[in-house]
Design an enzyme around this catalytic site. Structure first.
Site, PDB file in Angstrom:
ATOM      1  N   ASP A   1       1.012   0.383   7.840  1.00 56.31           N
ATOM      2  CA  ASP A   1       1.170   0.614   6.407  1.00 56.31           C
ATOM      3  C   ASP A   1       1.531  -0.680   5.679  1.00 56.31           C
ATOM      4  O   ASP A   1       1.996  -1.652   6.288  1.00 56.31           O
ATOM      5  CB  ASP A   1       2.250   1.662   6.151  1.00 56.31           C
ATOM      6  CG  ASP A   1       1.833   3.059   6.602  1.00 56.31           C
ATOM      7  OD1 ASP A   1       0.613   3.281   6.765  1.00 56.31           O
ATOM      8  OD2 ASP A   1       2.718   3.909   6.792  1.00 56.31           O
ATOM      9  N   LEU A   2       1.348  -0.650   4.375  1.00 55.74           N
ATOM     10  CA  LEU A   2       1.637  -1.812   3.530  1.00 55.74           C
ATOM     11  C   LEU A   2       3.050  -2.336   3.735  1.00 55.74           C
ATOM     12  O   LEU A   2       3.272  -3.546   3.814  1.00 55.74           O
ATOM     13  CB  LEU A   2       1.408  -1.430   2.059  1.00 55.74           C
ATOM     14  CG  LEU A   2       1.710  -2.459   0.977  1.00 55.74           C
ATOM     15  CD1 LEU A   2       0.724  -2.316  -0.184  1.00 55.74           C
ATOM     16  CD2 LEU A   2       3.133  -2.307   0.433  1.00 55.74           C
TER      17      LEU A   2
END
Length: 323
Positions: free
Chosen positions: A140-141
């Site tokens: 994820d970011l």
């Protein structure tokens, strides 16, 4: 014009092959058209008057179809080189970086992406027309990718030059990224390396480390329930946060071991090694009961994950440059 003048393919003028025309696929029809002789064409045209021809080919007059073509014929030849393939590993140190460009309703999410930070400098180094990025899984970011890094493969399309030293590629990417990512072990590879990435991603185990918060006050003895779990299987429904882009499914995933360490009565760190494809955030907070068991259900307290890192992949080599 050949399709309009269907009289050219009249059954009785096809060398006695039968009265019924066989309708094959598009390729066989093209072959049939190309086999029509000049004599057959002349004979067919002789049986059609000018008005009939114009009706078939369209336009205002036959003269516009038969006039000399003005100017000269121009042929364009595009010359390019075969794609070149590279593989390497990237370490992601930023929590504001998605793996690929991410937009929501035309709004850019994140400051950049791992893909752009790698493909930009590589495209320039090779003088390539473009560069395609593939990675073994994704994070994820807001999740860092640590350890020896995540494997990736690049397809460098139509490269105009090949650097003599691939170390300069790593240097160019790392300098441009300014600490957001680090690439290492960049080398040439066969095209088949790209297709093998997904297979390898599904077979590897991964170790994560996270910082968690518990609504209920905890002691070291409370966390012992996590340490004593050993290896077990959990069932994960597709997380709520990705239902908009992934179909609903129930996925069994194996957790190999857990190790929790108390920070204070409401905060603890958790290291966990799991089968690839496990949603760690949902394993911690339970995702409204969609993941069972979860850290929340095991501790019998509301638990939230505050920070998550991928600590490593099972295939990591203890080479130089690991972080």
């Amino acid at each position: 014009a050949s399709s309009a003048l269907d009289c050219l393919a009249a059954p009785d003028r096809r060398g006695g092959r039968g009265k019924k025309r066989r309708r094959g696929d598009e390729a066989s029809q093209k072959t049939a058209v190309s086999s029509v002789s000049g004599a057959v064409v002349q004979e067919a045209l002789a049986a059609v008057d000018a008005a009939g021809c114009l009706d078939r080919v369209g336009g205002d007059s036959l003269a516009e179809h038969l006039r000399r073509v003005a100017g000269r014929a121009v042929a364009t030849l595009d010359v390019g080189r075969e794609s070149l393939y590279l593989r390497g590993r990237y370490i992601k140190l930023s929590r504001k970086l998605s793996q690929s460009p991410w937009t929501v309703e035309d709004d850019r999410i994140g400051e950049s992406s791992v893909e752009e930070l790698i493909t930009g400098p590589v495209t320039t180094c090779f003088g390539a027309s473009s560069c395609k990025f593939h990675a073994e899984g994704r994070e994820d970011l807001d999740v860092r990718m640590l350890g020896a890094g995540r494997p990736f493969v690049l397809e460098v399309r139509n490269p105009n030059r090949t650097p003599a030293d691939f170390e300069m590629i790593s240097t160019a990417v790392n300098e441009a990224a300014r600490g957001a990512i680090i690439v290492r072990q960049v080398e040439r590879c066969p095209a088949s390396a790209m297709s093998s990435l997904q297979r390898e991603a599904e077979s590897h185990t991964k170790t994560y480390v996270c910082v968690c918060w518990s609504e209920q006050g905890l002691s070291a003895s409370d966390l012992a329930v996590l340490d004593n779990m050993g290896e077990f299987e959990l069932l994960q429904r597709t997380p709520v946060r990705v239902l908009h882009r992934r179909g609903h499914a129930v996925r069994p995933r194996t957790v190999h071991w857990l190790k929790a360490k108390l920070i204070n009565s409401h905060y603890f760190s958790l290291r966990v090694t799991t089968q690839a494809g496990t949603y760690i955030k949902e394993f911690v907070h339970g995702d409204l009961g969609r993941t069972r068991p979860s850290v929340r259900s095991l501790l019998k307290s509301k638990v939230e994950i505050l920070q998550l890192d991928v600590e490593g992949l099972e295939d990591e080599a203890a080479g130089e440059g690991a972080h």
